[in-house]
Design a protein around this motif. Sequence first.
Motif, short mmCIF file in Angstrom:
data_model
loop_
_atom_site.label_atom_id
_atom_site.label_comp_id
_atom_site.label_asym_id
_atom_site.label_seq_id
_atom_site.Cartn_x
_atom_site.Cartn_y
_atom_site.Cartn_z
N THR A 20 0.84 -1.21 0.00
CA THR A 20 0.00 0.00 0.00
C THR A 20 0.87 1.25 0.00
OG1 THR A 20 -1.79 -1.15 1.14
CG2 THR A 20 -1.78 1.26 1.27
N ALA A 21 1.92 1.23 0.80
CA ALA A 21 2.81 2.39 0.85
C ALA A 21 3.50 2.63 -0.48
CB ALA A 21 3.85 2.19 1.96
N TYR A 22 3.96 1.56 -1.11
CA TYR A 22 4.62 1.70 -2.40
C TYR A 22 3.64 2.19 -3.48
CZ TYR A 22 8.74 -0.76 -0.59
OH TYR A 22 9.85 -1.13 0.12
N GLU A 23 2.42 1.67 -3.46
CA GLU A 23 1.43 2.12 -4.44
C GLU A 23 1.13 3.61 -4.26
OE1 GLU A 23 -1.74 -0.71 -3.91
OE2 GLU A 23 -0.73 -2.22 -5.13
N THR A 24 1.09 4.06 -3.01
CA THR A 24 0.90 5.48 -2.73
C THR A 24 2.07 6.28 -3.27
OG1 THR A 24 -0.38 5.00 -0.74
CG2 THR A 24 0.61 7.19 -0.89
N ALA A 25 3.27 5.78 -3.04
CA ALA A 25 4.48 6.48 -3.47
C ALA A 25 4.57 6.58 -4.98
CB ALA A 25 5.71 5.77 -2.94
N LEU A 26 4.15 5.54 -5.69
CA LEU A 26 4.26 5.54 -7.15
C LEU A 26 3.48 6.70 -7.78
CD1 LEU A 26 4.16 1.75 -8.04
CD2 LEU A 26 6.05 3.36 -8.42
N LYS A 27 2.42 7.11 -7.13
CA LYS A 27 1.63 8.23 -7.64
C LYS A 27 2.41 9.54 -7.58
CE LYS A 27 -2.56 6.05 -5.94
NZ LYS A 27 -3.56 6.09 -4.88
N ALA A 33 13.56 9.00 -10.09
CA ALA A 33 13.70 9.33 -8.66
C ALA A 33 13.46 8.10 -7.80
CB ALA A 33 12.74 10.45 -8.29
N GLY A 34 13.88 6.94 -8.30
CA GLY A 34 13.68 5.72 -7.55
C GLY A 34 12.41 4.99 -7.94
N LYS A 35 11.68 5.53 -8.91
CA LYS A 35 10.40 4.95 -9.31
C LYS A 35 10.58 3.53 -9.86
CE LYS A 35 6.14 6.25 -11.60
NZ LYS A 35 5.43 7.38 -12.20
N ASP A 36 11.67 3.29 -10.60
CA ASP A 36 11.90 1.95 -11.16
C ASP A 36 12.04 0.90 -10.06
OD1 ASP A 36 11.80 2.97 -13.70
OD2 ASP A 36 13.97 3.02 -13.99
N LEU A 37 12.80 1.21 -9.01
CA LEU A 37 12.99 0.28 -7.90
C LEU A 37 11.65 -0.01 -7.23
CD1 LEU A 37 14.74 -1.35 -5.91
CD2 LEU A 37 15.09 0.80 -4.64
N VAL A 38 10.89 1.02 -6.95
CA VAL A 38 9.59 0.85 -6.29
C VAL A 38 8.64 0.05 -7.18
CG1 VAL A 38 7.59 2.05 -5.32
CG2 VAL A 38 9.89 2.91 -4.87
N TRP A 78 5.29 6.82 4.73
CA TRP A 78 5.87 7.16 3.43
C TRP A 78 5.58 8.61 3.08
CZ3 TRP A 78 8.89 4.30 0.13
CH2 TRP A 78 9.13 4.86 -1.12
N THR A 79 4.35 9.03 3.24
CA THR A 79 3.97 10.38 2.82
C THR A 79 4.49 11.44 3.78
OG1 THR A 79 1.82 10.18 3.93
CG2 THR A 79 1.91 9.61 1.60
N SER A 80 4.79 11.08 5.01
CA SER A 80 5.27 12.08 5.96
C SER A 80 6.78 12.04 6.14
CB SER A 80 4.59 11.87 7.32
OG SER A 80 4.99 10.64 7.88
N ALA A 81 7.46 11.16 5.42
CA ALA A 81 8.90 10.97 5.63
C ALA A 81 9.76 12.04 4.97
CB ALA A 81 9.32 9.58 5.15
N GLY A 82 9.17 12.90 4.16
CA GLY A 82 9.96 13.93 3.50
C GLY A 82 10.94 13.36 2.50
N ILE A 83 10.53 12.34 1.79
CA ILE A 83 11.40 11.66 0.84
C ILE A 83 11.72 12.60 -0.31
CG2 ILE A 83 11.49 9.75 -0.81
CD1 ILE A 83 9.65 8.27 1.18
N ASP A 84 13.01 12.65 -0.63
CA ASP A 84 13.46 13.55 -1.68
C ASP A 84 14.51 12.85 -2.53
OD1 ASP A 84 13.71 15.91 -3.14
OD2 ASP A 84 15.31 16.65 -1.84
#
Length: 142
Positions: A20-27, A33-38, A78-84
């Motif tokens: 679920t976290a990865y699916e959220t991140a893919l959006k 930016a790491g999208k391929d790995l995810v 995932w959404t609050s981690a400040g991923i950059d």
Amino acid sequence: MQTKNDAMSELWRVLSGTQTAYETALKDLDDGAGKDLVTEITSMRKANIEQVEKYLSDAGTDVSELEAPERFYSALDWTSAGIDGPEGVEAQVRKYEANVLEAYDRAIEPYAAGDPELQFLTEQYHQLSQKLGGLTPNRAAA
């Protein structure tokens, strides 16, 4: 030691939560930016969840009745981690997948050599370890 069903249920919760976290991140992730790995892990994770769900269903456990706190926590984290950038994505993947490998360790524990569940759990563990390469420490499942 957990029962086989408890261990497998816990693994399902962790796998589902990270999925679920990865699916959220893919959006939100940009290409490069790491999208391929995810994307790769998400694809692998779907197949792994299906195998675990089949085991649970065959054992009489309805996954819709399982508590899923990891789903909420993982998506929120995932959404609050400040991923950059790719480094941030890699760091978050490393964090999640370390938890996933630990869940596999716990799920594998109640099984004995020759159990079909041990075989598929060990295969999933090793496939994930291989996919992650240097992202996680080299660990042995059994």
